[in-house]
Design a protein around this motif. Structure first.
Motif, mmCIF file in Angstrom:
data_model
loop_
_atom_site.group_PDB
_atom_site.id
_atom_site.type_symbol
_atom_site.label_atom_id
_atom_site.label_comp_id
_atom_site.label_asym_id
_atom_site.label_seq_id
_atom_site.Cartn_x
_atom_site.Cartn_y
_atom_site.Cartn_z
ATOM 1 N N ARG A 1 15.947 7.843 8.038
ATOM 2 C CA ARG A 1 15.384 8.229 9.325
ATOM 3 C C ARG A 1 14.312 7.199 9.319
ATOM 4 N NH1 ARG A 1 12.535 14.007 9.956
ATOM 5 N NH2 ARG A 1 14.857 14.606 10.076
ATOM 6 N N THR A 2 13.376 7.011 8.120
ATOM 7 C CA THR A 2 12.360 6.058 8.111
ATOM 8 C C THR A 2 12.148 5.567 6.742
ATOM 9 O OG1 THR A 2 10.148 5.827 8.945
ATOM 10 C CG2 THR A 2 10.412 7.831 8.046
ATOM 11 N N ALA A 3 11.384 4.495 6.406
ATOM 12 C CA ALA A 3 10.719 4.094 5.427
ATOM 13 C C ALA A 3 9.155 4.117 5.499
ATOM 14 C CB ALA A 3 11.304 2.787 4.998
ATOM 15 N N LEU A 4 8.636 4.844 4.816
ATOM 16 C CA LEU A 4 6.914 4.860 4.793
ATOM 17 C C LEU A 4 6.726 3.540 4.362
ATOM 18 C CD1 LEU A 4 6.344 8.454 3.870
ATOM 19 C CD2 LEU A 4 6.530 7.850 6.060
ATOM 20 N N PRO A 5 5.176 3.101 4.759
ATOM 21 C CA PRO A 5 4.888 1.712 4.016
ATOM 22 C C PRO A 5 4.548 2.063 2.845
ATOM 23 C CG PRO A 5 3.635 2.649 6.214
ATOM 24 C CD PRO A 5 4.558 3.627 6.000
ATOM 25 N N PRO A 6 4.726 0.796 1.822
ATOM 26 C CA PRO A 6 4.675 1.061 0.482
ATOM 27 C C PRO A 6 2.889 0.728 0.022
ATOM 28 C CG PRO A 6 4.978 -1.311 0.945
ATOM 29 C CD PRO A 6 5.252 -0.359 2.265
ATOM 30 N N GLY A 7 2.954 1.505 -1.033
ATOM 31 C CA GLY A 7 1.505 1.670 -1.605
ATOM 32 C C GLY A 7 1.293 0.346 -2.248
ATOM 33 N N PRO A 8 -0.012 0.058 -2.769
ATOM 34 C CA PRO A 8 -0.194 -1.264 -3.309
ATOM 35 C C PRO A 8 0.589 -1.623 -4.749
ATOM 36 C CG PRO A 8 -2.101 0.442 -3.770
ATOM 37 C CD PRO A 8 -1.021 1.050 -3.008
ATOM 38 N N CYS A 9 0.753 -2.760 -4.868
ATOM 39 C CA CYS A 9 1.652 -2.988 -5.972
ATOM 40 C C CYS A 9 0.803 -2.864 -7.277
ATOM 41 C CB CYS A 9 1.863 -4.658 -6.025
ATOM 42 S SG CYS A 9 2.663 -5.262 -4.730
ATOM 43 N N ALA A 10 1.487 -2.136 -8.407
ATOM 44 C CA ALA A 10 0.698 -1.642 -9.581
ATOM 45 C C ALA A 10 1.162 -2.836 -10.755
ATOM 46 C CB ALA A 10 0.950 -0.340 -10.041
ATOM 47 N N PRO A 11 0.301 -3.471 -11.572
ATOM 48 C CA PRO A 11 0.951 -4.299 -12.354
ATOM 49 C C PRO A 11 1.478 -3.540 -13.637
ATOM 50 C CG PRO A 11 -1.649 -4.230 -12.220
ATOM 51 C CD PRO A 11 -1.137 -3.477 -10.876
ATOM 52 N N LEU A 12 2.388 -3.962 -14.305
ATOM 53 C CA LEU A 12 3.008 -3.637 -15.548
ATOM 54 C C LEU A 12 2.297 -4.408 -16.831
ATOM 55 C CD1 LEU A 12 6.491 -3.373 -14.027
ATOM 56 C CD2 LEU A 12 5.170 -1.627 -14.224
ATOM 57 N N GLN A 13 1.538 -3.687 -17.392
ATOM 58 C CA GLN A 13 0.861 -4.058 -18.651
ATOM 59 C C GLN A 13 1.714 -3.752 -19.824
ATOM 60 O OE1 GLN A 13 -1.498 -6.279 -18.132
ATOM 61 N NE2 GLN A 13 -1.893 -5.763 -16.256
ATOM 62 N N GLY A 14 2.487 -4.988 -20.464
ATOM 63 C CA GLY A 14 3.186 -4.529 -21.798
ATOM 64 C C GLY A 14 4.340 -3.823 -21.678
ATOM 65 N N GLU A 15 4.846 -3.581 -20.488
ATOM 66 C CA GLU A 15 6.137 -2.810 -20.455
ATOM 67 C C GLU A 15 7.216 -3.624 -20.780
ATOM 68 O OE1 GLU A 15 6.884 -0.502 -17.071
ATOM 69 O OE2 GLU A 15 4.846 0.781 -17.167
#
Length: 622
Positions: free
Chosen positions: A74-88
Motif C-alpha cells: 500500500r505505501t512505504a513510509l519515509p525512512p528514518g535517519p541512517c544509523a552508523p554501525l560501530q564495530g558490528e
C-alpha cells in the motif's frame, strides 16, 4: 587536467552508498488484512577524506494489504535517519519476535554477543573472555549467524582453540543461562562454515571444506572440494552430498522440508551461470522431497551474459522465468538481498545508475512483480551504455566449443564533443572466472566523466573452453571485442586505444600491448600475472610461451604497473619482472608500490591512488 578535478570526480563516483544486505520482520495490525513489514538494510559507503569504509543501517516501514493470498504494497513510509554501525561483525534478526543478535568487536579486541529487543539490550556475553573458542568468523566464506526455530539458540562459526576438542561451529543459547558451547562431532578433516539450523532446533546443516591434501586457499577460489553435512546436537554427523564436488550457499525452504544448495565441479568454473538458450539451470538437491503447495519456487539472482538478473525456478516443472520488470534497459543488474514472507529486497544498478533499493512481492505463478523503489541514488549520471554481441571469426573459433559468442558493455559520454572522436579504454575483468556485468562501476563511471569511452565485460560463455588456450584464445577474444566496438560505433577513435585491468585482466592487458604493439597507446595493469611458469615454481615451456613476458620486447606503449606488496594471490615479483624488462629497454614504464595492500588493492587510499594515477596516465598518453 588538474589532479584536484580528477579527485573530485572520483570522490563523487566512489562516495555513493551501496546496499550489502537486508533483513525483514512482519507484524499483524488489527483486522482488514493490514500488515506491517520492516526492512532493515545495511549499507557501505566510502569516506575518501577519512580513508575508511563506513557501514550504516537504514530502516523502512511498509504497509501491506493481504487479501486472498495476494499481497499488495500500500505505501512505504519515509525512512528514518541512517544509523552508523560501530564495530558490528555479524547481525541477524529472529524470524518471529524480531530479536536482533549482534556480534560486535570492542576497542579492546574483545568480541561481544548482544541480544536486543524492543526494550533495549536484553543480554550481552563477552565471547573472548569466556575462552570457549577463538575469533568469530565474519567473512562470506565461513561466517554465519543463525537463529534456531525456537529463538533460544544462536549458531555461528569460530576459530578452534587448543582447549576445545572439536572445530567450531559454536552454539550460544540466548535464554537465562547464556551458555556458549562448541558443537561436537564435526569431522577433524574439514573446516565448517555457512551453517544454519534445521527445523526443530536439534540439528544444524553446514558446508565443510576438506583439509586434504592440505588446506587450500578459498579467497577467489570457491571451487575447492567441499560437502554438505548434517550435525545433531548429540554429536552425530553425516555427509549429505557427494565426495568430489564443490558445495556452497545452502538455503532452507520456508516450510522446512527442502534444502537447496549450489553444487559444481571441484576446480571447475568458480561460478555457474544459467543459459537461456539451453535452459540449463543450477542443480536443485532435494534433501526432503514431500509434496506441498508451499515452498515450491526458488528465487535467485544470476549472471546472464552481460547482465545480472532475477529468476524464479519452479521445482515441480523446472521452468525458469524472469522476475525483473520492463526497466531492464534502465537496470542492467539485479541482485537479490533477501526474500522473506514472499517479499523480495533487491539492489538494482547499471553503468549509469548507482545502486538502488527496490522491493516487490513474489506473485502467483505466471504473474508479474509490482516493484517499488525505496531508495533512489542521490546522484544520477548522464552516461550512455549498450551491450555489444561479439562473435569470433572462423579462424578464431574453438573447434571443441564451436559457436561460442559473448557480450561486451560499451559505456561512453552522451555528448558528441562537437564531432570529435572519443578515446577508448578497454577495461578487462580479472579471474578469468569473473565478469563485468552491466552494473555500476566506479572506475568506469569516473573514466567516462573524464571523456573516455570504456569497453568492458567480455568473456567466454564456458570457462572450460579456455583450458590449454590461456594467453591465446582470451587475448583474441578481447581483440575481437575491440574490433567489434570500433566497427559498430563511428564515434570511437581507433587511434587512441588504451587497455587496463587487474590480475588476469592485467595478464591480458600486457598480452595485448605485446601482441598488438601498434594498436594501443597506453596500458595500466594491477597485480598482473606476467610469467605463469614461475608461479608453479618451475620453468615450463608451455606456460612461459603463454605468458606476457615473452612479448616484453615488442611492448612499445607506456605501461603503468600497480602492485600490492602483500599480494598472496599473484606474487608482486611478477610485475617487478616486467618492470625490470621494460626499464632495461628504456621503455616508458612507471611502478606504483603499495606496501600495505594485497591482491585486490582494496584499501580506500590505494583505490583512490590507482584511479588518479591511471586517469593521469591515460590523459597523458591518449
Amino acid at each position: 587536467m588538474e589532479t584536484s578535478a580528477i579527485t573530485a570526480i572520483y570522490a563523487e563516483c566512489s562516495g555513493l552508498p551501496t546496499p550489502v544486505s537486508a533483513d525483514l520482520t512482519e507484524q499483524h495490525v488489527g483486522g482488514q488484512g493490514l500488515r506491517v513489514y520492516t526492512v532493515n538494510s545495511e549499507w557501505s559507503q566510502i569516506n575518501l577524506v577519512g580513508g575508511s569504509r563506513l557501514r550504516f543501517m537504514q530502516q523502512w516501514t511498509l504497509l501491506v494489504d493481504h487479501h486472498d493470498d495476494r499481497k499488495t504494497l500500500r505505501t512505504a513510509l519515509p525512512p528514518g535517519p541512517c544509523a552508523p554501525l560501530q564495530g558490528e561483525l555479524l547481525r541477524c534478526f529472529s524470524p518471529v519476535r524480531g530479536l536482533r543478535a549482534v556480534v560486535r568487536e570492542t576497542s579492546g579486541n574483545h568480541q561481544i554477543l548482544e541480544i536486543w529487543d524492543s526494550h533495549g539490550l536484553r543480554k550481552s556475553l563477552d565471547l573472548t573472555a569466556l575462552n570457549k573458542h577463538g575469533p568469530v568468523y565474519n567473512d562470506a566464506q565461513f561466517g554465519c549467524l543463525s537463529w534456531s526455530e525456537c529463538e533460544s539458540r544462536l549458531l555461528y562459526v569460530a576459530e578452534r582453540t587448543q582447549s576445545s576438542s572439536a572445530e567450531s561451529p559454536g552454539k550460544s543459547p540466548c535464554g537465562k543461562t547464556g551458555n556458549v558451547s562448541v558443537l561436537r562431532g564435526v569431522p577433524s578433516h574439514i573446516s565448517p562454515g555457512q551453517a544454519l539450523w534445521a527445523p526443530g532446533s536439534r540439528v544444524v546443516v553446514f558446508v565443510g571444506w576438506s583439509h586434504e591434501p592440505f588446506r587450500l586457499g578459498l579467497k577467489f577460489c570457491s571451487n575447492r572440494r567441499s560437502a554438505l553435512f548434517r550435525l545433531g546436537l548429540d554429536g552425530h554427523c553425516e555427509c549429505l552430498s557427494g565426495a568430489d564436488v564443490s558445495i556452497s550457499s545452502p538455503r532452507l525452504s520456508p516450510d522446512g522440508t527442502t534444502l537447496v544448495y549450489l553444487q559444481g565441479r571441484v576446480f571447475g568454473p568458480h561460478n555457474q551461470c544459467y543459459d537461456l538458450q539451453s535452459k540449463k539451470t543450477s542443480i536443485l538437491v532435494d534433501v526432503v522431497n514431500r509434496p506441498n503447495p508451499d515452498s515450491q519456487r526458488v528465487i535467485f539472482s544470476s549472471a546472464c551474459r552481460n547482465r545480472k538478473d532475477l529468476f524464479v525456478v519452479d521445482r515441480r516443472t523446472n521452468i525458469v522465468a524472469f522476475l525483473s520488470d520492463n526497466l531492464s534497459e534502465v537496470y542492467g543488474s539485479w541482485k537479490l538481498l533477501t526474500i522473506q514472507k514472499d517479499l523480495m529486497v533487491v539492489c538494482c544498478s547499471s553503468p549509469n545508475t548507482p545502486p538502488t533499493l527496490r522491493v516487490g512481492f513474489l506473485p502467483p505463478s505466471g504473474g508479474t512483480v509490482e516493484w517499488q523503489t525505496l531508495h533512489q541514488p542521490g546522484v544520477t549520471f548522464d552516461l550512455h551504455w549498450t551491450v555489444l554481441d561479439v562473435t569470433p571469426t572462423a579462424e578464431e573459433d574453438n573447434t571443441q566449443y564451436s559457436g561460442l559468442d559473448f557480450g561486451a558493455v560499451l559505456v561512453k559520454p552522451r555528448d558528441d564533443f562537437h564531432g570529435a572522436k572519443i578515446p577508448l579504454v578497454v577495461f578487462i575483468h580479472g579471474g578469468p572466472h569473473s565478469q563485468f556485468p552491466a552494473e555500476w562501476n566506479t572506475t568506469t563511471a569516473g573514466l567516462v566523466h573524464l571523456g573516455f569511452a570504456v569497453l568492458m565485460g567480455f568473456g567466454q560463455d564456458s570457462i572450460l573452453s579456455l583450458i590449454g588456450r590461456i594467453g591465446d584464445q582470451d587475448v583474441k577474444d578481447v581483440q575481437r571485442a575491440v574490433t567489434t566496438a570500433l566497427q559498430s560505433d563511428a564515434t570511437l577513435d581507433p587511434k587512441r586505444l588504451a587497455v587496463i585491468g587487474g590480475s588476469h585482466g592485467g595478464f591480458l592487458s600486457c598480452h595485448l600491448v605485446g601482441q598488438y604493439p601498434d594498436l594501443y597507446r597506453a596500458c595500466a595493469a594491477r597485480n598482473p600475472v606476467i610469467n605463469a611458469a614461475t608461479l608453479l615454481g618451475t620453468t615450463l615451456a608451455v606456460m612461459l610461451e603463454r605468458s606476457p613476458i615473452t612479448h616484453a620486447a615488442q611492448i612499445q606503449v607506456p605501461v603503468l604497473l600497480m602492485l600490492g606488496a602483500k599480494d598472496k594471490r599473484v606474487s608482486p615479483h611478477q610485475g617487478l619482472e616486467l618492470y625490470r624488462a621494460l626499464k632495461s629497454r628504456d621503455s616508458p614504464v612507471r611502478l606504483l608500490w603499495f606496501p600495505e595492500d594485497g591482491h585486490s588493492l582494496c584499501r580506500v587510499d590505494t583505490q583512490a591512488d590507482c584511479f588518479l594515477n591511471t586517469a593521469l596516465w591515460l590523459l597523458q598518453y591518449l
